[in-house]
Write an enzyme that holds these catalytic residues in place. Sequence first.
Site, PDB file in Angstrom:
ATOM      1  N   GLY A 270       2.704   3.447  -3.357  1.00 49.42           N
ATOM      2  CA  GLY A 270       1.383   3.685  -3.907  1.00 49.42           C
ATOM      3  C   GLY A 270       0.326   2.678  -3.471  1.00 49.42           C
TER       4      GLY A 270
ATOM      5  N   CYS B  26       5.719  -6.762   1.595  1.00 55.67           N
ATOM      6  CA  CYS B  26       5.055  -5.450   1.622  1.00 55.67           C
ATOM      7  C   CYS B  26       4.074  -5.308   0.448  1.00 55.67           C
ATOM      8  CB  CYS B  26       6.101  -4.332   1.664  1.00 55.67           C
ATOM      9  SG  CYS B  26       5.465  -2.795   2.351  1.00 55.67           S
ATOM     10  N   LEU B  27       4.352  -4.465  -0.528  1.00 56.80           N
ATOM     11  CA  LEU B  27       3.445  -4.342  -1.669  1.00 56.80           C
ATOM     12  C   LEU B  27       3.282  -5.682  -2.365  1.00 56.80           C
ATOM     13  CD1 LEU B  27       1.899  -2.066  -3.405  1.00 56.80           C
ATOM     14  CD2 LEU B  27       3.788  -2.362  -4.993  1.00 56.80           C
TER      15      LEU B  27
ATOM     16  N   GLN C  58       0.784  -7.666  -0.549  1.00 60.16           N
ATOM     17  CA  GLN C  58      -0.560  -7.171  -0.824  1.00 60.16           C
ATOM     18  C   GLN C  58      -1.038  -7.602  -2.209  1.00 60.16           C
ATOM     19  OE1 GLN C  58       0.244  -3.033  -0.282  1.00 60.16           O
ATOM     20  NE2 GLN C  58       0.296  -3.159   1.948  1.00 60.16           N
TER      21      GLN C  58
ATOM     22  N   GLY D  59       1.373   1.993   3.877  1.00 66.20           N
ATOM     23  CA  GLY D  59       0.190   2.796   4.159  1.00 66.20           C
ATOM     24  C   GLY D  59      -1.105   2.076   3.855  1.00 66.20           C
TER      25      GLY D  59
ATOM     26  N   HIS E 220       9.289  -6.021   6.672  1.00 63.04           N
ATOM     27  CA  HIS E 220      10.543  -6.122   5.920  1.00 63.04           C
ATOM     28  C   HIS E 220      11.564  -7.003   6.627  1.00 63.04           C
ATOM     29  CE1 HIS E 220       9.911  -3.176   2.650  1.00 63.04           C
ATOM     30  NE2 HIS E 220       8.999  -2.693   3.492  1.00 63.04           N
TER      31      HIS E 220
ATOM     32  N   GLU F 196      14.303  -8.125   5.535  1.00 59.33           N
ATOM     33  CA  GLU F 196      15.695  -7.738   5.266  1.00 59.33           C
ATOM     34  C   GLU F 196      16.195  -6.740   6.303  1.00 59.33           C
ATOM     35  OE1 GLU F 196      13.363  -4.445   3.548  1.00 59.33           O
ATOM     36  OE2 GLU F 196      13.126  -6.614   3.625  1.00 59.33           O
TER      37      GLU F 196
END
Length: 384
Positions: free
Chosen positions: A245, A272-273, A276, A314, A355, A357
């Site tokens: 999202g 990632c998120l 952000q 995204g 990522h 990992e």
Amino acid sequence: MFFDTDSSAILLLEDGTYFEGLSFGAVGTISGEVVFNTGMTGYQEVITDPSYYGQLITFTYPEIGNTGVNYEDNESSHPSVKGVIARQISKTPSNWRHEISFENWLNDEKVVGIHGIDTRSLVRHIRESGSLNGIISSESKYSIAELFSLLKKSPSMSGLNLVDKVTTKRAFNANSSCPVAFDMRIKNTQTIPYKVVAIDFGIKQSILDRLVAHGCEVTVLPASAEMTDVLALSPEGVFLSNGPGDPSTVHSGINLAKDLIEYKKLPVFGICLGHQILGLALGGKTFKLSYGHRGLNHPCGLNGKVEITSQNHGFALNSESLNSEKIKITRLNLNDQTVAAISVIDRPFFGVQYHPEASPGPHDADHHFNHFVTLIEERRRIVD
């Protein structure tokens, strides 16, 4: 003619473009944002990655399903995607680790799929038009007009908070679930484990595996966790996870990150998120990419140093919104120069858009986990 056989299916995009193909997996009708992943392997990990929640995933590799599915490699307990789009699927798994065929697994998990379409044409269309919602249907009861009407009800990813759909409902202690002997990556046999709190915005199992492998004792908290919940566990570091999202809508996570920044004492690592959210808490802004970054071979780096990375996002941080007196951009995505990693000047806070990992994918970036535990070790020396 649409639905001229029992196995017919259609993919309809919001701009009216459509693709006729064949159904596989569960029979049904499902809508969501259509995205594509360029990886040549790892379809199982992609489909079970919570960051893909609510999306229709297109695989650019021309055939998927050939290795079947095993339950050890799932990133979460069940598929996160709504639908799967492929050029061709293999009905005969040929990997020694498989436990069920790809198609039977999707059918059991009620994931709708379409194959037999020109995925190259679809991906080109998305790259030229930008992100599009779409609907997959293998139900002949719907006309094209009815499908288009259903598709109009599908929400845009911008402004959409999906974290609440995937986060854990209660705290739990993480253990590595990766028993495979052929994982030869670095493992830290730490005598006294590093106590880490991980905030679950949609965390992947492989991230937990790598944190544990690097000597961390991880307690996972829901996305709604507050600073008091974190400090009650007396952690030595905090991890902010990946997730689906629009990051700007995850207000609980942003507020927690602001509190962690103000607290100053705990190393913070975001992926990632989570990266952000850290940027947003530092006063930055995010924006939606035209069609996102999803694949296993994205080069990221700065000043002549490059690592090949696995990516799935995204949205991205706006570089111009980041205060250069507080924040250092440590890596850029070398394909489009978007922000790929940040660190906070004179503070033990950092994040990476990709990522490290990398399950599956390159291992170039695994060192970020080591950097995290090194920050924790340095804090231990100061506290002791």
